[in-house]
Design a protein around this motif. Sequence first.
Motif, PDB file in Angstrom:
ATOM      1  N   ALA A   1       9.142   2.354   2.614  1.00  0.00           N
ATOM      2  CA  ALA A   1      10.225   1.650   1.910  1.00  0.00           C
ATOM      3  C   ALA A   1      11.178   2.668   1.287  1.00  0.00           C
ATOM      4  CB  ALA A   1       9.640   0.714   0.844  1.00  0.00           C
ATOM      5  N   ALA A   2      10.622   3.714   0.688  1.00  0.00           N
ATOM      6  CA  ALA A   2      11.466   4.734   0.043  1.00  0.00           C
ATOM      7  C   ALA A   2      12.273   5.506   1.090  1.00  0.00           C
ATOM      8  CB  ALA A   2      10.597   5.680  -0.775  1.00  0.00           C
ATOM      9  N   LEU A   3      11.650   5.741   2.246  1.00  0.00           N
ATOM     10  CA  LEU A   3      12.321   6.450   3.342  1.00  0.00           C
ATOM     11  C   LEU A   3      13.535   5.644   3.824  1.00  0.00           C
ATOM     12  CD1 LEU A   3      11.676   9.007   4.986  1.00  0.00           C
ATOM     13  CD2 LEU A   3      10.253   7.595   6.488  1.00  0.00           C
TER      14      LEU A   3
ATOM     15  N   GLU B   1      12.290  -2.434   4.589  1.00  0.00           N
ATOM     16  CA  GLU B   1      13.726  -2.292   4.263  1.00  0.00           C
ATOM     17  C   GLU B   1      14.054  -3.092   2.999  1.00  0.00           C
ATOM     18  OE1 GLU B   1      16.744  -3.661   7.154  1.00  0.00           O
ATOM     19  OE2 GLU B   1      18.170  -3.739   5.502  1.00  0.00           O
ATOM     20  N   ILE B   2      13.576  -4.321   2.964  1.00  0.00           N
ATOM     21  CA  ILE B   2      13.926  -5.188   1.827  1.00  0.00           C
ATOM     22  C   ILE B   2      13.318  -4.614   0.533  1.00  0.00           C
ATOM     23  CG2 ILE B   2      13.816  -7.555   0.911  1.00  0.00           C
ATOM     24  CD1 ILE B   2      15.375  -7.221   3.643  1.00  0.00           C
ATOM     25  N   MET B   3      12.052  -4.213   0.597  1.00  0.00           N
ATOM     26  CA  MET B   3      11.400  -3.677  -0.618  1.00  0.00           C
ATOM     27  C   MET B   3      12.056  -2.384  -1.064  1.00  0.00           C
ATOM     28  SD  MET B   3       7.382  -4.517  -0.155  1.00  0.00           S
ATOM     29  CE  MET B   3       7.204  -3.855   1.466  1.00  0.00           C
TER      30      MET B   3
ATOM     31  N   LEU C   1      14.797  13.305   2.480  1.00  0.00           N
ATOM     32  CA  LEU C   1      14.042  12.089   2.825  1.00  0.00           C
ATOM     33  C   LEU C   1      12.580  12.245   2.422  1.00  0.00           C
ATOM     34  CD1 LEU C   1      15.512  11.235   6.348  1.00  0.00           C
ATOM     35  CD2 LEU C   1      15.871   9.990   4.219  1.00  0.00           C
ATOM     36  N   ALA C   2      12.048  13.448   2.701  1.00  0.00           N
ATOM     37  CA  ALA C   2      10.638  13.697   2.384  1.00  0.00           C
ATOM     38  C   ALA C   2      10.415  13.587   0.880  1.00  0.00           C
ATOM     39  CB  ALA C   2      10.236  15.084   2.895  1.00  0.00           C
ATOM     40  N   ARG C   3      11.354  14.126   0.093  1.00  0.00           N
ATOM     41  CA  ARG C   3      11.227  14.075  -1.371  1.00  0.00           C
ATOM     42  C   ARG C   3      11.254  12.617  -1.841  1.00  0.00           C
ATOM     43  NH1 ARG C   3      14.311  18.286  -2.221  1.00  0.00           N
ATOM     44  NH2 ARG C   3      16.218  17.054  -2.205  1.00  0.00           N
ATOM     45  N   ALA C   4      12.204  11.853  -1.303  1.00  0.00           N
ATOM     46  CA  ALA C   4      12.340  10.450  -1.728  1.00  0.00           C
ATOM     47  C   ALA C   4      11.066   9.661  -1.430  1.00  0.00           C
ATOM     48  CB  ALA C   4      13.536   9.819  -1.026  1.00  0.00           C
ATOM     49  N   ALA C   5      10.430   9.983  -0.290  1.00  0.00           N
ATOM     50  CA  ALA C   5       9.269   9.192   0.138  1.00  0.00           C
ATOM     51  C   ALA C   5       7.934   9.847  -0.205  1.00  0.00           C
ATOM     52  CB  ALA C   5       9.365   8.945   1.640  1.00  0.00           C
TER      53      ALA C   5
ATOM     54  N   ASN D   1       0.832  -1.201   0.000  1.00  0.00           N
ATOM     55  CA  ASN D   1       0.000   0.000   0.000  1.00  0.00           C
ATOM     56  C   ASN D   1       0.878   1.268   0.000  1.00  0.00           C
ATOM     57  OD1 ASN D   1       0.799   0.543   2.653  1.00  0.00           O
ATOM     58  ND2 ASN D   1      -0.840  -0.750   3.489  1.00  0.00           N
ATOM     59  N   THR D   2       0.214   2.439  -0.129  1.00  0.00           N
ATOM     60  CA  THR D   2       0.966   3.685  -0.275  1.00  0.00           C
ATOM     61  C   THR D   2       1.876   3.931   0.920  1.00  0.00           C
ATOM     62  OG1 THR D   2      -0.932   4.517  -1.430  1.00  0.00           O
ATOM     63  CG2 THR D   2       0.672   6.155  -0.752  1.00  0.00           C
TER      64      THR D   2
END
Length: 333
Positions: A9-11, A74-76, A28-32, A2-3
């Motif tokens: 995961a991106a964070l 973490e893995i994803m 971090l905010a941009r990445a996630a 889910n979102t």
Amino acid sequence: MNTRQKQDAALLAALFSARGGLVSRAELARAAMLSAGDVDARLAPYIEAGYPVQFHPQGGISLQEPPDVWCAEEIMGRCPVLENSPLPAWNPLLLAETASTNDVAREQGRKGAPAGFLAASSRQTRGRGRLGRSWESPQNGGLYVSILLRPGLRSSETGQLTILSSVATVDAVEAAAGFRPQIKWPNDLVVNGRKLAGLLIETEPEGARLAFAVVGIGINVRQEADDFSPAVRDLATSLLLVTGQSFRRADLLVALLHAFSQRLERPFAEVREAWAASSLTLGQRVTLTTAQGRKHGQALGLDESGALLLRNDAGEVETVTEGDMREETSRDQ
Ligand code: BTN
């Protein structure tokens, strides 16, 4: 996924790619795709789970060297697969304990789960090895993981998957621990004559093809010699015993999934060459214990299906798909 999980995961991926170094909240905010004000709260459960995240007075955030914790995000995050890629999108289920991760993955395969599902467990109570053996799976000792694949191979080509999986596991050990173990046919990974890892590949046919395959991988990671039972103590080794270092199972799993993604894209001929370069027994005289009895001969290599070619003492070349191999000593001849 889910979102929320995708954002987490991106964070984590952004923090891991700067491992040890500082990243700004804005980055971090941009990445996630979060607002900078949400970053701290979103990291809180991971800090709680043991990820050593530090907030610096100058404003940045860093991830210090994490202990042996893991989570699916973490893995994803660290193993992203591009949309529309033919490669499997990894979908990890991380368990504290299960009988055998191969059983979990097979059940998902039967329910129609897409390729890329994987089950990993901190402990197995009935870990299985090849040829009806058991696989010692103490708490946090090793990486116990089973990957569901739908390779579209003919059943007779299962050997290709066996070979690819062994090569990918060697690649992963090299990426994570810095050395390449050797492969003892069909798919034991050995270091200095001791077994570091084993693979158990189970398939489900559909007509002449494979509906799916479960690639079960056990890598001894953090065991000390006394953690192995007396029955295998003199035969087994672990990454800790080989290198003196304690590796995170998550780092090894990430390396494993990257290696599978890369090898799955390559033609089998190339994978076969990599296998030959890491083979312990190629060209040697070997004894094979098979369901049809013992065979002696010289291990010549692999055919296109991934089966072993053995030149027997009558000079004929036999094709062998299953068995236990050992190098011959003068006593065997
Ligand atoms: C062997 O060397 O005989 C194969 C060992 C395979 C062990 C792994 S651990 C993860 C997966 N689950 C199992 O029950 N077995 C495989």
